[in-house]
Design a protein around this motif. Sequence first.
Motif, PDB file in Angstrom:
ATOM      1  N   LEU A 112      30.713  67.784 -16.892  1.00  0.00           N
ATOM      2  CA  LEU A 112      31.100  66.150 -17.017  1.00  0.00           C
ATOM      3  C   LEU A 112      32.578  65.530 -17.189  1.00  0.00           C
ATOM      4  O   LEU A 112      33.225  66.042 -17.807  1.00  0.00           O
ATOM      5  CB  LEU A 112      29.770  65.073 -18.130  1.00  0.00           C
ATOM      6  CG  LEU A 112      30.430  63.638 -18.347  1.00  0.00           C
ATOM      7  CD1 LEU A 112      29.581  63.022 -17.310  1.00  0.00           C
ATOM      8  CD2 LEU A 112      30.148  63.308 -19.741  1.00  0.00           C
ATOM      9  N   ALA A 113      33.790  64.735 -16.202  1.00  0.00           N
ATOM     10  CA  ALA A 113      35.206  64.512 -16.494  1.00  0.00           C
ATOM     11  C   ALA A 113      34.914  63.188 -17.448  1.00  0.00           C
ATOM     12  O   ALA A 113      34.103  62.226 -16.728  1.00  0.00           O
ATOM     13  CB  ALA A 113      35.582  64.023 -15.668  1.00  0.00           C
ATOM     14  N   LYS A 136      35.937  53.376 -29.295  1.00  0.00           N
ATOM     15  CA  LYS A 136      37.018  53.946 -29.062  1.00  0.00           C
ATOM     16  C   LYS A 136      35.860  53.446 -27.224  1.00  0.00           C
ATOM     17  O   LYS A 136      35.213  53.705 -27.634  1.00  0.00           O
ATOM     18  CB  LYS A 136      37.690  55.021 -29.248  1.00  0.00           C
ATOM     19  CG  LYS A 136      38.048  54.412 -30.646  1.00  0.00           C
ATOM     20  CD  LYS A 136      39.346  53.018 -30.406  1.00  0.00           C
ATOM     21  CE  LYS A 136      40.597  53.528 -31.629  1.00  0.00           C
ATOM     22  NZ  LYS A 136      40.004  53.115 -32.589  1.00  0.00           N
ATOM     23  N   THR A 137      36.703  53.876 -26.215  1.00  0.00           N
ATOM     24  CA  THR A 137      36.703  53.541 -24.568  1.00  0.00           C
ATOM     25  C   THR A 137      36.248  55.100 -24.019  1.00  0.00           C
ATOM     26  O   THR A 137      37.733  56.002 -24.756  1.00  0.00           O
ATOM     27  CB  THR A 137      37.292  53.520 -24.008  1.00  0.00           C
ATOM     28  OG1 THR A 137      36.436  51.115 -24.483  1.00  0.00           O
ATOM     29  CG2 THR A 137      36.430  52.836 -22.615  1.00  0.00           C
ATOM     30  N   MET A 138      34.913  55.537 -23.665  1.00  0.00           N
ATOM     31  CA  MET A 138      35.460  56.968 -23.454  1.00  0.00           C
ATOM     32  C   MET A 138      35.104  56.504 -21.965  1.00  0.00           C
ATOM     33  O   MET A 138      33.775  55.562 -20.834  1.00  0.00           O
ATOM     34  CB  MET A 138      33.461  58.084 -23.421  1.00  0.00           C
ATOM     35  CG  MET A 138      33.974  59.049 -23.046  1.00  0.00           C
ATOM     36  SD  MET A 138      35.126  60.152 -23.486  1.00  0.00           S
ATOM     37  CE  MET A 138      34.549  61.069 -24.501  1.00  0.00           C
ATOM     38  N   ILE A 139      35.739  57.001 -21.005  1.00  0.00           N
ATOM     39  CA  ILE A 139      35.907  56.707 -19.702  1.00  0.00           C
ATOM     40  C   ILE A 139      35.359  58.054 -18.825  1.00  0.00           C
ATOM     41  O   ILE A 139      35.043  59.138 -19.356  1.00  0.00           O
ATOM     42  CB  ILE A 139      37.529  56.281 -19.352  1.00  0.00           C
ATOM     43  CG1 ILE A 139      38.738  55.552 -19.456  1.00  0.00           C
ATOM     44  CG2 ILE A 139      37.352  56.466 -17.337  1.00  0.00           C
ATOM     45  CD1 ILE A 139      39.242  55.120 -18.871  1.00  0.00           C
ATOM     46  N   ILE A 140      34.266  57.924 -18.307  1.00  0.00           N
ATOM     47  CA  ILE A 140      33.836  58.844 -17.512  1.00  0.00           C
ATOM     48  C   ILE A 140      33.807  58.866 -15.952  1.00  0.00           C
ATOM     49  O   ILE A 140      33.518  57.755 -15.682  1.00  0.00           O
ATOM     50  CB  ILE A 140      32.217  59.054 -18.076  1.00  0.00           C
ATOM     51  CG1 ILE A 140      31.908  59.198 -18.766  1.00  0.00           C
ATOM     52  CG2 ILE A 140      31.392  59.803 -16.953  1.00  0.00           C
ATOM     53  CD1 ILE A 140      29.708  59.033 -19.597  1.00  0.00           C
ATOM     54  N   TYR A 167      32.858  53.660 -16.673  1.00  0.00           N
ATOM     55  CA  TYR A 167      32.735  54.332 -15.425  1.00  0.00           C
ATOM     56  C   TYR A 167      34.024  54.446 -14.671  1.00  0.00           C
ATOM     57  O   TYR A 167      34.239  53.084 -14.309  1.00  0.00           O
ATOM     58  CB  TYR A 167      31.225  54.398 -14.943  1.00  0.00           C
ATOM     59  CG  TYR A 167      30.328  54.390 -15.430  1.00  0.00           C
ATOM     60  CD1 TYR A 167      29.596  55.971 -15.542  1.00  0.00           C
ATOM     61  CD2 TYR A 167      29.353  53.829 -16.645  1.00  0.00           C
ATOM     62  CE1 TYR A 167      29.049  56.410 -16.502  1.00  0.00           C
ATOM     63  CE2 TYR A 167      28.064  54.291 -17.283  1.00  0.00           C
ATOM     64  CZ  TYR A 167      27.480  55.115 -17.347  1.00  0.00           C
ATOM     65  OH  TYR A 167      26.787  55.753 -18.497  1.00  0.00           O
ATOM     66  N   MET A 168      34.396  55.220 -14.000  1.00  0.00           N
ATOM     67  CA  MET A 168      35.612  55.082 -13.033  1.00  0.00           C
ATOM     68  C   MET A 168      35.421  56.367 -12.109  1.00  0.00           C
ATOM     69  O   MET A 168      35.173  57.611 -12.447  1.00  0.00           O
ATOM     70  CB  MET A 168      36.755  54.991 -14.103  1.00  0.00           C
ATOM     71  CG  MET A 168      37.985  54.357 -13.471  1.00  0.00           C
ATOM     72  SD  MET A 168      39.564  53.740 -14.640  1.00  0.00           S
ATOM     73  CE  MET A 168      38.341  52.529 -15.350  1.00  0.00           C
ATOM     74  N   ASP A 169      36.097  56.375 -10.933  1.00  0.00           N
ATOM     75  CA  ASP A 169      36.429  56.912  -9.769  1.00  0.00           C
ATOM     76  C   ASP A 169      37.630  57.574 -10.772  1.00  0.00           C
ATOM     77  O   ASP A 169      38.551  57.314 -11.122  1.00  0.00           O
ATOM     78  CB  ASP A 169      36.605  57.123  -8.671  1.00  0.00           C
ATOM     79  CG  ASP A 169      37.979  55.858  -8.170  1.00  0.00           C
ATOM     80  OD1 ASP A 169      38.922  56.204  -8.495  1.00  0.00           O
ATOM     81  OD2 ASP A 169      37.815  54.392  -8.265  1.00  0.00           O
ATOM     82  N   ALA A 170      37.968  59.325 -10.421  1.00  0.00           N
ATOM     83  CA  ALA A 170      39.387  60.412 -11.041  1.00  0.00           C
ATOM     84  C   ALA A 170      40.377  58.851 -10.089  1.00  0.00           C
ATOM     85  O   ALA A 170      41.110  58.780 -10.930  1.00  0.00           O
ATOM     86  CB  ALA A 170      38.568  61.514 -10.555  1.00  0.00           C
ATOM     87  N   LYS A 171      41.071  58.925  -9.494  1.00  0.00           N
ATOM     88  CA  LYS A 171      41.360  58.640  -8.940  1.00  0.00           C
ATOM     89  C   LYS A 171      42.386  57.251  -9.779  1.00  0.00           C
ATOM     90  O   LYS A 171      43.641  57.147  -9.839  1.00  0.00           O
ATOM     91  CB  LYS A 171      41.818  58.300  -7.060  1.00  0.00           C
ATOM     92  CG  LYS A 171      42.774  57.342  -6.227  1.00  0.00           C
ATOM     93  CD  LYS A 171      42.488  57.520  -4.909  1.00  0.00           C
ATOM     94  CE  LYS A 171      44.170  57.568  -4.150  1.00  0.00           C
ATOM     95  NZ  LYS A 171      44.554  58.720  -4.225  1.00  0.00           N
ATOM     96  N   SER A 172      41.350  56.446  -9.537  1.00  0.00           N
ATOM     97  CA  SER A 172      41.168  55.294 -10.073  1.00  0.00           C
ATOM     98  C   SER A 172      41.774  55.412 -12.065  1.00  0.00           C
ATOM     99  O   SER A 172      43.012  54.392 -12.841  1.00  0.00           O
ATOM    100  CB  SER A 172      40.289  54.540 -10.487  1.00  0.00           C
ATOM    101  OG  SER A 172      40.118  53.865  -8.830  1.00  0.00           O
ATOM    102  N   HIS A 173      41.237  55.929 -12.100  1.00  0.00           N
ATOM    103  CA  HIS A 173      40.858  56.721 -14.054  1.00  0.00           C
ATOM    104  C   HIS A 173      42.567  56.701 -14.158  1.00  0.00           C
ATOM    105  O   HIS A 173      43.838  56.298 -14.718  1.00  0.00           O
ATOM    106  CB  HIS A 173      40.306  57.818 -14.242  1.00  0.00           C
ATOM    107  CG  HIS A 173      40.644  58.034 -15.397  1.00  0.00           C
ATOM    108  ND1 HIS A 173      42.097  59.478 -15.464  1.00  0.00           N
ATOM    109  CD2 HIS A 173      40.704  58.109 -16.776  1.00  0.00           C
ATOM    110  CE1 HIS A 173      42.357  59.963 -16.778  1.00  0.00           C
ATOM    111  NE2 HIS A 173      41.722  58.645 -17.800  1.00  0.00           N
TER     112      HIS A 173
END
Length: 282
Positions: A112-113, A136-140, A167-173
Amino acid sequence: MNIHIIGIGLIGGSFALDLKAFYPQSKIVGIDNCKEHLEKAMELGLIDESGELEDVVDSDLVIIAVPVDVGIGLLKKVLDKIGDHTLVIDAGSTKEKICTAVATHLKRRNFLAAHPISGTEFSGPEAAISELYRNKTMIICEVEKTAFKLQEKALEIFRHLGMRIRYMDAKSHDKHIAYVSHLSHISSFMLGKTVLEKERNERDIFDMAGSGFASTVRLAKSSPAMWTPIFQQNRENILETLTEYISNLNQFKSLMEENNFEEVYREMEKTNHIKSILNGIN
């Protein structure tokens, strides 16, 4: 639950404190290249024992909290060793390169990224804080590539920690985090550099610096060993943010040169809107 935390610093140590609180029957094993970190983590009660990378074969949960340049190779080694039901979470500040690196790994569905949007300018086991992650926020990223049962397991852990999930794609993150985190650190480092170069008398800096300066350069106390690899991995996005930031600084400088303080006022007034956005941040 058998938990292995690789990297017992601020992030890993804070996970250890909260996981021990919510899962008191669990055994928390610390893995770290720095022997002193492991000894200090044991002394502080962050971990139950120290271990080696080979030990993750028996793990239910592995948390990787190391500099991002180390994280990619380490994640591959961990995935090579774990069992079929092990959940592996990476907590690094960049996500695209690490997700790409393990995209075709046979154990990709165990990974899990994730990126907890939390931390301080301090490092090492002594920096670990209870409830660092609460509210706090955890972005996955790329959640669909993680096995569903392991997703559920991770979400249960994050709920116990009191975290919000995004939730977010890795590139956008990586693009967004360059603006709201990485640029802030660069600005802080460079402001600190500018003051140190121009104010040679350290006593003057200490006596004359107010809370505004202290809060602005707070991030300049962060670990270069952690942040240099982050800047390297997210280089393209950071260069884009720096170009825009420098353009805004030059524009502000031009207004000052032109003695146009009405426009200076308007620029600051427009930017005041940031208060309404950030009011909810602890």
